[in-house]
Enzyme design. Structure first.
Site, PDB file in Angstrom:
ATOM      1  N   TRP A   1       2.182   2.856  -2.557  1.00 57.22           N
ATOM      2  CA  TRP A   1       1.772   3.717  -3.676  1.00 57.22           C
ATOM      3  C   TRP A   1       0.428   4.381  -3.362  1.00 57.22           C
ATOM      4  O   TRP A   1       0.203   5.532  -3.721  1.00 57.22           O
ATOM      5  CB  TRP A   1       1.686   2.905  -4.976  1.00 57.22           C
ATOM      6  CG  TRP A   1       3.020   2.704  -5.648  1.00 57.22           C
ATOM      7  CD1 TRP A   1       4.237   2.646  -5.047  1.00 57.22           C
ATOM      8  CD2 TRP A   1       3.260   2.545  -7.056  1.00 57.22           C
ATOM      9  NE1 TRP A   1       5.219   2.452  -5.986  1.00 57.22           N
ATOM     10  CE2 TRP A   1       4.654   2.379  -7.221  1.00 57.22           C
ATOM     11  CE3 TRP A   1       2.431   2.496  -8.172  1.00 57.22           C
ATOM     12  CZ2 TRP A   1       5.244   2.191  -8.483  1.00 57.22           C
ATOM     13  CZ3 TRP A   1       3.011   2.300  -9.421  1.00 57.22           C
ATOM     14  CH2 TRP A   1       4.399   2.158  -9.573  1.00 57.22           C
TER      15      TRP A   1
ATOM     16  N   ASP B   1       1.987  -1.760 -10.237  1.00 54.79           N
ATOM     17  CA  ASP B   1       3.318  -2.188  -9.794  1.00 54.79           C
ATOM     18  C   ASP B   1       3.316  -3.714  -9.663  1.00 54.79           C
ATOM     19  O   ASP B   1       4.094  -4.282  -8.896  1.00 54.79           O
ATOM     20  CB  ASP B   1       3.664  -1.509  -8.458  1.00 54.79           C
ATOM     21  CG  ASP B   1       5.163  -1.526  -8.179  1.00 54.79           C
ATOM     22  OD1 ASP B   1       5.944  -1.540  -9.152  1.00 54.79           O
ATOM     23  OD2 ASP B   1       5.567  -1.540  -6.999  1.00 54.79           O
TER      24      ASP B   1
ATOM     25  N   ASP C   1      -5.654  -5.601  -5.041  1.00 56.72           N
ATOM     26  CA  ASP C   1      -4.626  -6.632  -4.945  1.00 56.72           C
ATOM     27  C   ASP C   1      -5.294  -7.972  -4.659  1.00 56.72           C
ATOM     28  O   ASP C   1      -6.416  -8.014  -4.155  1.00 56.72           O
ATOM     29  CB  ASP C   1      -3.627  -6.296  -3.828  1.00 56.72           C
ATOM     30  CG  ASP C   1      -2.288  -7.016  -4.025  1.00 56.72           C
ATOM     31  OD1 ASP C   1      -1.341  -6.370  -4.526  1.00 56.72           O
ATOM     32  OD2 ASP C   1      -2.185  -8.212  -3.698  1.00 56.72           O
TER      33      ASP C   1
ATOM     34  N   LYS D   1       4.602  -1.497 -14.500  1.00 60.36           N
ATOM     35  CA  LYS D   1       5.878  -2.217 -14.451  1.00 60.36           C
ATOM     36  C   LYS D   1       5.862  -3.406 -15.411  1.00 60.36           C
ATOM     37  O   LYS D   1       4.835  -4.042 -15.600  1.00 60.36           O
ATOM     38  CB  LYS D   1       6.093  -2.720 -13.016  1.00 60.36           C
ATOM     39  CG  LYS D   1       7.322  -3.594 -12.839  1.00 60.36           C
ATOM     40  CD  LYS D   1       7.850  -3.563 -11.437  1.00 60.36           C
ATOM     41  CE  LYS D   1       7.079  -4.434 -10.473  1.00 60.36           C
ATOM     42  NZ  LYS D   1       7.564  -4.226  -9.097  1.00 60.36           N
TER      43      LYS D   1
ATOM     44  N   GLY E   1       0.765  -1.246   0.000  1.00 58.63           N
ATOM     45  CA  GLY E   1       0.000   0.000   0.000  1.00 58.63           C
ATOM     46  C   GLY E   1       0.795   1.296   0.000  1.00 58.63           C
ATOM     47  O   GLY E   1       0.231   2.365   0.190  1.00 58.63           O
TER      48      GLY E   1
ATOM     49  N   ASP F   1      -9.129 -10.442  -8.134  1.00 59.29           N
ATOM     50  CA  ASP F   1      -8.243 -10.949  -9.178  1.00 59.29           C
ATOM     51  C   ASP F   1      -8.511 -10.208 -10.483  1.00 59.29           C
ATOM     52  O   ASP F   1      -9.621 -10.273 -11.022  1.00 59.29           O
ATOM     53  CB  ASP F   1      -8.510 -12.451  -9.349  1.00 59.29           C
ATOM     54  CG  ASP F   1      -7.565 -13.105 -10.347  1.00 59.29           C
ATOM     55  OD1 ASP F   1      -6.785 -12.388 -11.002  1.00 59.29           O
ATOM     56  OD2 ASP F   1      -7.618 -14.342 -10.478  1.00 59.29           O
TER      57      ASP F   1
END
Length: 197
Positions: free
Chosen positions: A52, A111, A70, A151, A50, A88
């Site tokens: 970010w 990320d 997440d 990312k 957490g 998901d």
């Protein structure tokens, strides 16, 4: 491996009460490119633990919104303009509900990284899958001229994805933040000003 380098960001995060050292990657990119603005609606994919979310919620302020997603439940207590959801991103019903409830977003950021196996080809292929999924969510949930940051591990899929992104955004940049570990093969693709179909 430079442990001193690793420790600098790790200790700084502890000192500044951030949940992970990863926050400094986002800070660095934000300082340079102003990805997030006050009052923005931001979707953070792969948000646990957490850090970010912590930083993005400071930037958007109480009139903005940060939605953190997440697989793991995030237990930290955030300000009122933050929503965290365990789910998901490969579940289309979950994503549909997410978009319906919270979109449109000014920024979609990810990320996400796969659990690494040490087999470079397999790891980069898994990373590319996560990146593609994040891009699909951005396509569905971003406002026109919104921004996307995600990312990815460099691998054979990378260039194809870059070509795809360049079709959809006005401006695209590949970034390796200083706070990324030197041995890490992660990089970030920042795509700004979404061309909404």
């Amino acid at each position: 491996m430079s442990y001193k380098f690793q420790d600098h960001y790790f200790h700084q995060a502890k000192k500044q009460s951030y949940l992970a050292r990863a926050v400094y990657k986002l800070m660095e990119m934000q300082d340079k490119y102003k990805i997030i603005r006050p009052r923005d609606r931001v979707l953070d994919l792969g948000a646990a633990p957490g850090s970010w979310i912590q930083y993005a919620s400071q930037v958007v302020g109480s009139k903005g919104l940060v939605v953190g997603v997440d697989l793991k439940k995030i237990d930290h207590v955030f300000p009122a303009h933050v929503v965290t959801i365990a789910g998901d991103i490969f579940d289309s019903a979950f994503v549909g509900e997410l978009i319906e409830k919270y979109a449109p977003f000014d920024v979609v950021m990810s990320d996400m990284a796969p659990a690494t196996s040490g087999i470079r080809v397999a790891d980069s292929a898994r990373s590319a899958l996560l990146f593609e999924e994040a891009l699909r969510i951005a396509n569905a949930g971003l406002k026109s001229r919104g921004h996307f940051l995600a990312k990815i591990f460099q691998g054979s899929e990378f260039h194809g994805l870059l070509v795809e992104i360049k079709k959809r955004f006005d401006w695209v940049k590949i970034i390796k933040p200083d706070a990324s570990r030197k041995i890490s093969k992660e990089i970030y693709i920042l795509a700004m000003r979404f061309k909404k179909p």
